[in-house]
Design a protein around this motif. Structure first.
Motif, PDB file in Angstrom:
ATOM      1  N   ALA A 289       0.826  -1.203   0.000  1.00  0.00           N
ATOM      2  CA  ALA A 289       0.000   0.000   0.000  1.00  0.00           C
ATOM      3  C   ALA A 289       0.860   1.254   0.000  1.00  0.00           C
ATOM      4  CB  ALA A 289      -0.922  -0.008   1.214  1.00  0.00           C
ATOM      5  N   GLN A 290       1.932   1.248   0.804  1.00  0.00           N
ATOM      6  CA  GLN A 290       2.826   2.413   0.845  1.00  0.00           C
ATOM      7  C   GLN A 290       3.461   2.641  -0.520  1.00  0.00           C
ATOM      8  OE1 GLN A 290       3.018   4.446   3.360  1.00  0.00           O
ATOM      9  NE2 GLN A 290       3.605   3.492   5.285  1.00  0.00           N
ATOM     10  N   GLY A 292       2.216   1.733  -3.339  1.00  0.00           N
ATOM     11  CA  GLY A 292       1.157   2.201  -4.212  1.00  0.00           C
ATOM     12  C   GLY A 292       0.852   3.675  -4.033  1.00  0.00           C
ATOM     13  N   MET A 293       0.874   4.151  -2.791  1.00  0.00           N
ATOM     14  CA  MET A 293       0.568   5.558  -2.542  1.00  0.00           C
ATOM     15  C   MET A 293       1.684   6.474  -3.027  1.00  0.00           C
ATOM     16  SD  MET A 293      -1.439   5.558   1.126  1.00  0.00           S
ATOM     17  CE  MET A 293      -0.332   4.458   2.008  1.00  0.00           C
ATOM     18  N   VAL A 294       2.926   5.996  -3.016  1.00  0.00           N
ATOM     19  CA  VAL A 294       4.048   6.830  -3.430  1.00  0.00           C
ATOM     20  C   VAL A 294       4.174   6.889  -4.949  1.00  0.00           C
ATOM     21  CG1 VAL A 294       6.565   6.986  -3.436  1.00  0.00           C
ATOM     22  CG2 VAL A 294       5.359   6.518  -1.299  1.00  0.00           C
ATOM     23  N   ALA A 296       2.051   4.920  -7.381  1.00  0.00           N
ATOM     24  CA  ALA A 296       0.825   4.619  -8.135  1.00  0.00           C
ATOM     25  C   ALA A 296       1.029   3.629  -9.279  1.00  0.00           C
ATOM     26  CB  ALA A 296       0.197   5.910  -8.658  1.00  0.00           C
ATOM     27  N   ALA A 325      -4.461   1.505   1.685  1.00  0.00           N
ATOM     28  CA  ALA A 325      -4.573   2.132   0.361  1.00  0.00           C
ATOM     29  C   ALA A 325      -6.006   2.434  -0.040  1.00  0.00           C
ATOM     30  CB  ALA A 325      -3.913   1.244  -0.691  1.00  0.00           C
ATOM     31  N   GLY A 328      -7.984   3.128  -4.063  1.00  0.00           N
ATOM     32  CA  GLY A 328      -6.924   3.352  -5.045  1.00  0.00           C
ATOM     33  C   GLY A 328      -5.819   2.319  -5.018  1.00  0.00           C
ATOM     34  N   ALA A 329      -6.032   1.207  -4.333  1.00  0.00           N
ATOM     35  CA  ALA A 329      -4.989   0.186  -4.200  1.00  0.00           C
ATOM     36  C   ALA A 329      -4.633  -0.414  -5.551  1.00  0.00           C
ATOM     37  CB  ALA A 329      -5.461  -0.920  -3.260  1.00  0.00           C
TER      38      ALA A 329
END
Length: 357
Positions: A289-290, A292-294, A296, A325, A328-329
């Motif tokens: 998730a981290q 993915g957030m950084v 995408a 996430a 938007g995961a």
């Protein structure tokens, strides 16, 4: 691979390698070339056997049938090498990274110089194939000029490993971080094929990240992108929670006994271990998730020598991913890969160097 191909000709070959057969019109659109320029570039490549023409394809509306162009995989061979403690995993591939043969060599590999000599002897096996290049992957930072930083898992100082290997083998050599090399292979031919934004997370002795953004590998300054072992998660850093030694320590505390990394596969099936592994699987989801957030990515492949312990708890990985996430995961793929697949990643480095320079 014949000498003398210019940069644009190699780009045509690399595009056909990654995207598959293309009509001349499609190649002109994708590469911004005129029809005359493409004809001039591809004619010598067809004559040299690097490209081939497929059967005629009828147009959707009017006009003449097109003859799709393809890269000929057997036009060249390369060798890929994955270096680990005490062992070198080698594969021979064609230009499509199809593994034609594989070899494992056990040796101390206690220095870059020693590794270069070991590889030179191992390559005698494939002398008849006349490889055009050699790629090496290892757990180290590698900058854009091919300088290899210290490799703690191998006990090596910083070195000019590609030059040492080239001197010993006579082959053009390129080196790369092992996770980045695997990400290149998966981006081209595996879980990330046809995606512009893709990531690979590996768990095992260390925690690694290979990142593709806008269709380009992201090496970072001095090749240091992807050092996510120190990334903070809800329960600690990724390395403290997910590396093999950390899992062994967590499991040892739960079982009330000393647990080594070598014990993990045997103990993972015990009922008492399930809680520890479920918690670790959720931590892995938090890490994805981290990432993915950084950055995408559209999809994240999670693999590595430690994934076999956690793949049975995939539902917890997905729960951890969604927990941080949300909607938007990225899509998540968990897969066990053999070391020969990592060596195939190194072969892709050699192919990329051969075709793109």
């Amino acid at each position: 691979m014949p000498e003398g191909l210019d940069a644009t000709s190699r780009l045509v070959a690399l595009t056909l390698l990654r995207r598959g057969p293309r009509s001349r019109a499609e190649l002109c659109r994708e590469l911004g070339l005129s029809s005359a320029s493409l004809t001039r570039l591809t004619r010598p490549m067809l004559e040299a056997g690097i490209l081939s023409e497929g059967d005629p394809v009828a147009p959707l509306t009017t006009g003449r049938p097109s003859l799709p162009l393809s890269l000929v995989p057997g036009a060249a061979h390369v060798v890929g090498v994955k270096l680990v403690t005490g062992r070198a995993h080698l594969v021979l591939t064609d230009l499509s990274a199809t593994v034609l043969d594989r070899l494992e060599v056990d040796d101390e590999l206690d220095s870059p110089e020693r590794a270069a000599q070991v590889l030179a002897r191992a390559l005698d096996r494939w002398a008849d194939h006349r490889p055009s290049g050699l790629g090496i992957s290892l757990g180290a930072d590698v900058d854009r000029d091919g300088r290899v930083g210290s490799a703690p898992f191998l006990g090596w100082p910083a070195s000019r490993l590609p030059q040492l290997v080239q001197q010993a083998t006579g082959l053009p050599a390129v080196a790369g971080n092992d996770v980045n090399a695997l990400a290149v292979a998966e981006h081209w031919f595996g879980a990330g094929r046809e995606l512009s934004d893709f990531a690979v997370i590996t768990v095992g002795m260390g925690i690694g990240l290979g990142l593709v953004c806008n269709d380009q590998m992201v090496p970072g300054h001095d090749g240091r992108a992807g050092m996510v072992g120190r990334m903070c998660l809800p329960g600690g850093t990724a390395g403290e929670l997910l590396a093999d030694r950390a899992l062994a320590a967590r499991l040892g505390r739960e079982l009330g006994e000393a647990v080594s990394v070598e014990d993990l596969p045997l103990l993972a099936s015990r009922p008492e271990a399930a809680g520890v592994l479920r918690a670790a699987a959720r931590d892995l989801g938090h890490l994805a998730a981290q990432v993915g957030m950084v950055s995408a990515p559209r999809r994240v492949l999670v693999t590595g020598e430690g994934i076999g312990l956690l793949i049975r708890h995939q539902e917890e990985v997905l729960a951890g991913l969604q927990e941080l996430a949300g909607p938007g995961a990225p899509e998540l793929v968990l897969e066990e890969l053999e070391f020969s697949e990592w060596a195939r990643g190194a072969a892709c480095l050699a192919i990329r160097e051969l075709l793109a320079g």
